[in-house]
Enzyme design. Structure first.
Site: not given
Ligand code: F6P
Length: 359
Positions: A112-113, A137, A180
């Site tokens: 991703g980003n 997202d 998101g």
């Molecule tokens: O980027 C994907 C995502 O699921 C986002 O929607 C969310 O904010 C984040 O990752 C959650 O991250 P982690 O899995 O590190 O808790």
């Protein structure tokens, strides 16, 4: 001999394996020379610490429908890239030397980003990198679509569908938290697909007066329940007016696990209506990719393989205005694709009577 490496970076999603299968199959079928595959474990960590597996096309067979990633993944924050870890390892030179030691001709990075920023950095350091837009997202700049998105929308929608029965039986208000990160793509799409009544997304800051008014309007029209879809990054107008630093402080001071609890408490206090929270959480990244994701992931994989064979490096594969494109990494890195509050879907959702809490 063509030697390529693959890695999956950042949060997982449903279509990572389908994408890698697309890359490998297309390379095997179209490369004029034999191809050697190296899979790095746990994202950039594998590249930094030389943790990789020599893989064969067989390893990528039978994984079209398997969620997660057969390589493992991790987050390697871009802002810490030049800060040596506790072990003193200098990450960028370490990644370059793993790539060079293996004699790679190309590195496919599915991320991703943040991960794309790192890919751009590696391209600037002279590595042949091709990025593929992964994230539920859908917030990657330079592509209309990311793989993972439609599968996540499917799961979020199923959650909204399922909550309808209890909301209706008990005559309750439900606040459903949808993932998101800082953008509202999954909440917007699932709110429309699931027939939600209120949709709160970061791009359209809400005013609680308007949310309460929307609930009352609905109940006055004879409805027994209200479904509010709230993005995990939903912002009130007051929060939106804060500086980044003040907002971070506000979030850190929260006593509830997330904004949806604050929204639900305020709705219940002000409307006097029984209100509950539902959070599908990481289920939104889980399970098998849906059919659309399988197709798009496969397209991304194939296009990335063809870009590699063309020697078109330093790009991200994207989908723009109905066509697959190669977008220079430096155009993509560091930018966020947000929902445009004036876009067609928001306008159409408003016409359906969905409130965004801003009016
Ligand atoms: O980027 C994907 C995502 O699921 C986002 O929607 C969310 O904010 C984040 O990752 C959650 O991250 P982690 O899995 O590190 O808790």
């Amino acid at each position: 001999m063509l030697r390529v490496g693959l890695l999956t970076s950042g949060g997982d999603c449903q279509a990572l394996n389908a994408t890698m299968r697309g890359i490998v199959k297309a390379l095997v079928n179209t490369s004029a020379e034999p191809v050697e595959f190296y899979g790095f474990e746990d994202g950039y960590q594998g590249l930094i610490y030389g943790r990789y597996r020599r893989m064969t096309p067989r390893d990528f067979s039978g994984i079209l429908t398997r969620g997660g990633t057969i390589l493992g993944t991790s987050r390697t924050p871009f802002k810490l890239l030049d800060v040596p870890g506790a072990d003193g390892v200098d990450k960028v030179p370490a990644m370059i030397s793993t790539y060079r030691d293996l004699g790679l001709d190309c590195l496919f990075m599915l991320g991703g980003n943040g991960s794309t920023k790192t890919a751009n950095r590696l391209a600037q350091e002279g590595l042949n990198v091709i990025a593929l837009p992964k994230t539920i997202d859908n917030d990657t700049w330079g592509t209309d679509m990311t793989f993972g998105f439609t599968s996540a929308v499917e799961i979020a929608t199923k959650c909204i569908d399922d909550i309808h029965t209890t909301a209706s039986s008990h005559g309750r208000v439900f606040v459903i938290e949808i993932m998101g990160h800082k953008v509202g793509w999954i909440p917007l799409y699932s709110a429309v697909a699931g027939g939600a009544d209120v949709c709160l997304i970061p791009e359209i800051p809400y005013d609680m007066d308007n949310v309460i008014a929307a609930i009352e309007r609905r109940m006055d029209s004879g409805a027994r329940f209200t479904i509010i879809v709230a993005a995990e990054g939903a912002l009130s107008r007051e929060e939106a007016a804060l500086s980044k630093k003040e907002y971070k402080k506000r979030v850190a001071a929260r006593t509830s696990p997330s904004i949806v609890y604050d929204i639900a408490n305020e709705v219940e206090r002000r409307s006097g209506r029984e209100t509950r929270v539902a959070i599908p959480g990481h289920t939104q990244r889980g399970g098998a990719p849906d059919a659309q994701d399988r197709v798009f992931a496969t397209q991304c994989g194939v296009e990335a393989a063809l870009a590699c064979l063309d020697g078109a490096f330093g790009c991200m594969i994207g989908y723009v205005d109905g066509a697959m494109k190669r977008i220079p990494l430096e155009e993509v890195a560091g930018k966020l694709k947000r929902v445009d509050p004036a876009c067609d879907l928001v306008r159409e959702a408003r016409a359906l009577g969905i409130s965004f809490g801003d009016a």
